[in-house]
Scaffold this motif. Sequence first.
Motif, mmCIF file in Angstrom:
data_model
loop_
_atom_site.group_PDB
_atom_site.id
_atom_site.type_symbol
_atom_site.label_atom_id
_atom_site.label_comp_id
_atom_site.label_asym_id
_atom_site.label_seq_id
_atom_site.Cartn_x
_atom_site.Cartn_y
_atom_site.Cartn_z
ATOM 1 N N LEU A 123 0.937 -1.234 -0.220
ATOM 2 C CA LEU A 123 -0.003 -0.082 -0.106
ATOM 3 C C LEU A 123 0.972 1.252 0.046
ATOM 4 O O LEU A 123 0.641 2.199 -0.678
ATOM 5 N N LEU A 124 1.927 1.150 0.943
ATOM 6 C CA LEU A 124 2.875 2.379 0.609
ATOM 7 C C LEU A 124 3.508 2.605 -0.627
ATOM 8 O O LEU A 124 3.722 3.663 -1.071
ATOM 9 N N THR A 125 3.809 1.548 -1.252
ATOM 10 C CA THR A 125 4.443 1.820 -2.615
ATOM 11 C C THR A 125 3.566 2.240 -3.558
ATOM 12 O O THR A 125 3.814 3.143 -4.307
ATOM 13 N N ASP A 126 2.417 1.678 -3.615
ATOM 14 C CA ASP A 126 1.348 2.340 -4.527
ATOM 15 C C ASP A 126 1.053 3.567 -4.264
ATOM 16 O O ASP A 126 0.723 4.511 -5.141
ATOM 17 N N LEU A 127 0.917 4.195 -2.959
ATOM 18 C CA LEU A 127 0.736 5.539 -2.503
ATOM 19 C C LEU A 127 1.630 6.274 -2.959
ATOM 20 O O LEU A 127 1.270 7.496 -3.511
ATOM 21 N N LEU A 128 2.738 5.958 -2.957
ATOM 22 C CA LEU A 128 3.999 6.777 -3.582
ATOM 23 C C LEU A 128 3.847 6.856 -4.910
ATOM 24 O O LEU A 128 4.405 7.947 -5.602
ATOM 25 N N ARG A 129 3.118 5.961 -5.736
ATOM 26 C CA ARG A 129 3.103 6.152 -7.070
ATOM 27 C C ARG A 129 1.986 7.306 -7.503
ATOM 28 O O ARG A 129 1.851 7.941 -8.639
ATOM 29 N N VAL A 130 1.358 7.883 -6.319
ATOM 30 C CA VAL A 130 0.469 8.785 -6.723
ATOM 31 C C VAL A 130 1.234 10.117 -5.850
ATOM 32 O O VAL A 130 1.056 11.205 -6.414
ATOM 33 N N TRP A 131 1.708 9.969 -4.904
ATOM 34 C CA TRP A 131 2.235 10.979 -4.037
ATOM 35 C C TRP A 131 3.462 11.985 -4.937
ATOM 36 O O TRP A 131 3.438 13.216 -5.162
ATOM 37 N N THR A 158 0.978 -1.087 -15.897
ATOM 38 C CA THR A 158 1.509 -0.037 -15.104
ATOM 39 C C THR A 158 0.531 1.053 -14.857
ATOM 40 O O THR A 158 1.003 2.190 -14.603
ATOM 41 N N VAL A 159 -0.624 1.022 -15.194
ATOM 42 C CA VAL A 159 -1.747 1.877 -14.729
ATOM 43 C C VAL A 159 -2.370 1.810 -13.561
ATOM 44 O O VAL A 159 -3.019 0.540 -13.293
ATOM 45 N N ASP A 160 -1.815 2.323 -12.381
ATOM 46 C CA ASP A 160 -2.314 2.114 -10.985
ATOM 47 C C ASP A 160 -3.709 2.011 -10.867
ATOM 48 O O ASP A 160 -4.389 2.462 -11.544
ATOM 49 N N LEU A 161 -3.886 1.254 -9.847
ATOM 50 C CA LEU A 161 -5.565 1.054 -9.576
ATOM 51 C C LEU A 161 -6.085 2.446 -9.113
ATOM 52 O O LEU A 161 -7.285 2.797 -9.232
ATOM 53 N N SER A 162 -5.340 3.514 -8.754
ATOM 54 C CA SER A 162 -5.788 4.962 -8.594
ATOM 55 C C SER A 162 -6.400 5.350 -9.722
ATOM 56 O O SER A 162 -7.161 6.143 -9.659
ATOM 57 N N TRP A 163 -5.887 5.087 -10.926
ATOM 58 C CA TRP A 163 -5.999 5.918 -12.184
ATOM 59 C C TRP A 163 -6.910 4.638 -13.164
ATOM 60 O O TRP A 163 -7.208 5.258 -14.223
ATOM 61 N N GLN A 164 -7.350 3.905 -12.751
ATOM 62 C CA GLN A 164 -8.116 2.739 -13.216
ATOM 63 C C GLN A 164 -9.617 3.378 -13.239
ATOM 64 O O GLN A 164 -9.855 3.727 -12.254
ATOM 65 N N SER A 165 -10.146 3.345 -14.391
ATOM 66 C CA SER A 165 -11.946 3.764 -14.409
ATOM 67 C C SER A 165 -12.745 2.399 -14.230
ATOM 68 O O SER A 165 -13.990 2.764 -14.568
#
Length: 623
Positions: free
Chosen positions: A25-33, A147-154
């Motif tokens: 979760l921290l790694t994925d959050l850094l991909r947004v931060w 490589t399109v993170d879950l944060s950016w998936q529609s």
Amino acid sequence: MTPPSRLSFARTDPRVLAVAAGTLLLTDLLRVWLPSIITIFGQAASTPAELMGAFALLWFLVPFAVVPLAARWDAAKVALAGAAGLAAARLALVFVHGGQPQLYVASVGLLAGLCWLAASAVRGGPAATGVPFGLAAAALQHAALRTVDLSWQSRWWAAPIVALECLVLLWYQRRAAPGRSSAGAWFLAGPAMLLAGMFALSPAVATVAVSYRFEPVATTAPPALPELLLGLAVAGFLAGATGRLGGRVDRVLAAVLLLAAAALFGYGGPDGLFLALLLGCGALGRAFRAAEADAAPDQDAGRGPRAGYAALGGMVVFAVAAVAYYAAYDLGYPNQWVPLAVAAGPAAVLLRAGRGTPAVGLTWRSGLAALAVCLLVPLLGVTTAPAASAVAEPGRGLRLVAYNIRMGFGLDGTYRPGAAARAIAASDPDVVVLSEVDRAWLLNGGHDDLSVLAAELGMRYWFAPAADAVWGDAVLTDLPVGAVETVPLTAAGAPTGAQALGVVVRFGGREIAVVSTHIQPPPDAEPLVQVGEIAAFATRFGAGRPTLIAGDLNIEPGDASMRAFAAAGYADGFAAFRPVRTFPADRPVKQIDHVLVRGLTCTDVSVGGVVTSDHAPIVTTLT
């Protein structure tokens, strides 16, 4: 509590799963931060670099105050509270997109995640196993999602997946018991996140490494090969982190391989990416095993402030090194040494003489299961490579789209490659020229913009590096392609670097030379040196064919640079259609994106209205 001597997937220590889920979760959050700092707070380099760096570093320094609190009070409750904050922010980022809300939700989530990390280290836990499994899970998930993170998936399934990951963290964090803690292993979390994100476990780097095929111009990667390469890298990483540790020779060899991998990534150019990934993954995992072997056997639960400070110190290394590496592309100083300097930390851990007795790693059944997962999960993201289409209908003009995609990020800081692809596809282009294409920068989330857009458009691509091996310009087309060539351009005071990429397409029974470029002007001066080099290259490469030059030229109509192009035989294709304003995308006031022609004529011109970049796309038909 003594950790089990064998790590079995059927009976995994809850502490391992808690650390692994938190790391994921921290790694994925850094991909947004990270991109939020650049595109929202930094506003794409318009904010002073020192202010942006201070703001970013602040979030890594505040959690140091948590360490004495966790050591004095109840570290378990502090870790659980941090896990809850991390989980809440990570889930919120599936729905919160753009602007200050995205920036601060990601920042608060980072703060909570670092507090969780520090308190978990103070309490004691298997970082030497949990962190590698979390990093491996993050890499495999990123590969499966192209490589399109879950944060950016529609897609509807993005939120349930993130919610499940958050529940895993909270469930196992609550059940995890205190235990022995290795300060060295907790320190490695930060450097390992950086090296894994930069190259060692990067799905995007795997794709780029294969797509170059040891040529100066990268072409569409064959299906499945990049995914298999990434799967082997992740398997090697886990094997290094969980396998039996040998003697001095084992450690020295792993340290040498890790340093060699970082040097190849920094100094080896496109050819170095393949070896950097293969050499670095197993050696990086080995450092975690060595750190576990070196852990002090008498470090009991509740007595681990040293481990807490080590964990946060490693994350400060992550932050400082990330800023130092990527700020070079705005400020203009050498940065190849940064990954090598970061790799020196894990290498030093490897070279220390072991004090503890290394544990046995995975059982053979669990090892086979891990290998199968590492090889099969990335294949979920495989798409079929597009093939060249038939020649165009007689009499139809060549449809061209030129677009500076700003690494895929809109003005509000959101990553919407699908929206950009739909806007491009709506013009029914034969050729697409892209500028500012990011194929693996950790700073921007580790996305491969080009592979994602090419898959969405059903086109093949040709990519040429400019700033480094994974940042540059591209041409996409479904037409038959002949010659391809790229040349570097003189830096002329601009730190990012520039190039010109030539691709010959066959259209309507004729060959047309397409030159994609992105001029980087020197400060307060005309880019006449680069203009001359581009015109000379286009003339030589075109070799008498109809030729066009397209891209973000960073010059305006009437500038001396436009007159220099005209003197070299390249006319302004948009002269009859002005005004053609392209920048900024939300309220265009000037034209810095152009199509210059020789032996061709623009018959219509339009400017797209999407804001998936800071530039608007331009569309034209050429005859």
